[in-house]
Motif scaffolding. Structure first.
Motif, PDB file in Angstrom:
ATOM      1  N   ALA A 149       0.862  -1.176   0.000  1.00 28.19           N
ATOM      2  CA  ALA A 149       0.000   0.000   0.000  1.00 28.19           C
ATOM      3  C   ALA A 149       0.899   1.227   0.000  1.00 28.19           C
ATOM      4  O   ALA A 149       1.879   1.279   0.744  1.00 28.19           O
ATOM      5  N   ALA A 150       0.547   2.191  -0.841  1.00 33.52           N
ATOM      6  CA  ALA A 150       1.393   3.379  -0.977  1.00 33.52           C
ATOM      7  C   ALA A 150       0.686   4.606  -0.427  1.00 33.52           C
ATOM      8  O   ALA A 150      -0.538   4.735  -0.524  1.00 33.52           O
ATOM      9  N   VAL A 151       1.461   5.505   0.154  1.00 29.92           N
ATOM     10  CA  VAL A 151       0.939   6.811   0.596  1.00 29.92           C
ATOM     11  C   VAL A 151       1.901   7.893   0.123  1.00 29.92           C
ATOM     12  O   VAL A 151       3.075   7.643  -0.116  1.00 29.92           O
ATOM     13  N   ARG A 152       1.359   9.097   0.018  1.00 32.96           N
ATOM     14  CA  ARG A 152       2.197  10.226  -0.393  1.00 32.96           C
ATOM     15  C   ARG A 152       2.992  10.754   0.805  1.00 32.96           C
ATOM     16  O   ARG A 152       2.505  10.739   1.927  1.00 32.96           O
ATOM     17  N   VAL A 153       4.209  11.192   0.537  1.00 27.66           N
ATOM     18  CA  VAL A 153       5.002  11.904   1.550  1.00 27.66           C
ATOM     19  C   VAL A 153       4.881  13.383   1.225  1.00 27.66           C
ATOM     20  O   VAL A 153       5.172  13.796   0.097  1.00 27.66           O
ATOM     21  N   THR A 154       4.431  14.179   2.195  1.00 27.09           N
ATOM     22  CA  THR A 154       4.252  15.615   1.933  1.00 27.09           C
ATOM     23  C   THR A 154       5.450  16.394   2.494  1.00 27.09           C
ATOM     24  O   THR A 154       6.130  15.919   3.415  1.00 27.09           O
ATOM     25  N   PRO A 155       5.701  17.589   1.959  1.00 23.20           N
ATOM     26  CA  PRO A 155       6.890  18.349   2.377  1.00 23.20           C
ATOM     27  C   PRO A 155       6.925  18.650   3.877  1.00 23.20           C
ATOM     28  O   PRO A 155       7.988  18.775   4.463  1.00 23.20           O
ATOM     29  N   ASP A 156       5.735  18.783   4.488  1.00 19.34           N
ATOM     30  CA  ASP A 156       5.718  19.122   5.921  1.00 19.34           C
ATOM     31  C   ASP A 156       5.609  17.888   6.815  1.00 19.34           C
ATOM     32  O   ASP A 156       5.387  18.011   8.022  1.00 19.34           O
ATOM     33  N   ASP A 157       5.773  16.710   6.267  1.00 19.58           N
ATOM     34  CA  ASP A 157       5.657  15.500   7.089  1.00 19.58           C
ATOM     35  C   ASP A 157       6.737  15.427   8.159  1.00 19.58           C
ATOM     36  O   ASP A 157       7.902  15.753   7.921  1.00 19.58           O
ATOM     37  N   THR A 158       6.328  14.966   9.341  1.00 15.28           N
ATOM     38  CA  THR A 158       7.278  14.571  10.376  1.00 15.28           C
ATOM     39  C   THR A 158       7.241  13.035  10.414  1.00 15.28           C
ATOM     40  O   THR A 158       6.362  12.416   9.804  1.00 15.28           O
ATOM     41  N   GLU A 159       8.166  12.490  11.184  1.00 17.27           N
ATOM     42  CA  GLU A 159       8.176  11.031  11.329  1.00 17.27           C
ATOM     43  C   GLU A 159       6.801  10.560  11.825  1.00 17.27           C
ATOM     44  O   GLU A 159       6.266   9.555  11.338  1.00 17.27           O
ATOM     45  N   ASP A 160       6.212  11.292  12.780  1.00 20.38           N
ATOM     46  CA  ASP A 160       4.936  10.878  13.371  1.00 20.38           C
ATOM     47  C   ASP A 160       3.775  10.986  12.386  1.00 20.38           C
ATOM     48  O   ASP A 160       2.925  10.104  12.317  1.00 20.38           O
ATOM     49  N   SER A 161       3.737  12.086  11.632  1.00 21.47           N
ATOM     50  CA  SER A 161       2.605  12.244  10.709  1.00 21.47           C
ATOM     51  C   SER A 161       2.672  11.188   9.606  1.00 21.47           C
ATOM     52  O   SER A 161       1.663  10.631   9.195  1.00 21.47           O
ATOM     53  N   LEU A 162       3.893  10.905   9.166  1.00 21.06           N
ATOM     54  CA  LEU A 162       4.049   9.888   8.114  1.00 21.06           C
ATOM     55  C   LEU A 162       3.717   8.496   8.667  1.00 21.06           C
ATOM     56  O   LEU A 162       3.045   7.692   8.008  1.00 21.06           O
ATOM     57  N   ALA A 163       4.157   8.234   9.899  1.00 20.32           N
ATOM     58  CA  ALA A 163       3.869   6.938  10.531  1.00 20.32           C
ATOM     59  C   ALA A 163       2.362   6.713  10.632  1.00 20.32           C
ATOM     60  O   ALA A 163       1.868   5.615  10.369  1.00 20.32           O
TER      61      ALA A 163
END
Ligand code: GRF
Length: 215
Positions: A149-163
């Motif tokens: 499953a794929a998700v987008r990484v956004t420029p303002d992502d932190t480790e927590d938001s991406l997790a």
């Protein structure tokens, strides 16, 4: 009906997603190597048989794995589902249950095996990240890939938001893969490549490629 045992070590959110998905699977037990794992309480509340096997009570990794294998043999599941099971399994254990152990890993393998995958993804500057369900082989985070499953990484992502974004995707991905396993549709070729058979519904075909639609 096919049967599984689920192995956890901690909070058990993937396990909870699996238990809540009304899959055509018999859940023989949830086993944790940590007696205080939150996931054990969740499973108990849902009426699932739980077993705590404290790995620190065993003299070595091999001794724990042997005890775990005996416990699993007694339960006779078709598949062993690792859902946040934070122990490396020894080669004899993996060989004993060859092609019957599946794991979820929080990255698009073969990128970012091991720990701290979300930090690694941000540091590498990838724009797409995600999760992988794969068969377990002796090489860590390397076995045949069943689905991703794929998700987008956004420029303002932190480790927590991406997790958090990846975890939400995991909760869709793992039940879907287990449904395919339950239906006997996961075909592991001698080449090591997995094909899902009988994908003739449009949405399901899309699901196999990319569970989380990208904007
Ligand atoms: C998940 O991110 C999974 O991919 C990894 O460990 C985490 C387990 O989370 N293997 P949970 O215990 O299922 O909430």
């Amino acid at each position: 009906m096919k049967s599984i045992v689920i192995l956890i070590s901690g909070r058990g959110s993937n396990m909870e997603a699996i238990l809540g998905s009304a899959l055509p699977l018999e859940i023989r037990a949830v086993i944790s190597n940590r007696p205080d794992a939150k996931g054990l309480d969740i499973a108990k509340k849902l009426g699932v048989h739980t077993i705590a096997m404290d790995h620190t009570a065993h003299a070595s990794r091999e001794a724990f794995d042997e005890a775990l294998a005996k416990q699993i043999d007694a339960l006779k599941p078709d598949y062993i589902v690792l859902a946040g099971f934070m122990r490396i399994l020894s080669e004899p254990f993996i060989r004993r249950f060859a092609k019957r152990i599946v794991n979820i890993h929080p990255s698009l393998l073969p990128a970012f095996p091991g720990l701290h995958t979300h930090k690694a993804a941000i540091d590498a500057g990838v724009k797409i990240h995600g999760a992988t369900v794969h068969f377990v082989t002796p090489k860590l985070d390397y076995g045949p890939i069943i689905s991703q499953a794929a998700v987008r990484v956004t420029p303002d992502d932190t480790e927590d938001s991406l997790a958090a974004r990846v975890l939400a995707a995991e909760h869709q991905l793992y039940p879907q893969v287990l449904r395919w396993l339950a239906e006997g549709r996961v075909d592991l070729k001698p080449s090591g490549v997995v094909q899902i058979t009988g994908l003739n519904v449009r949405s399901e075909r899309r699901a196999q490629l990319l569970l989380v639609p990208m904007e």
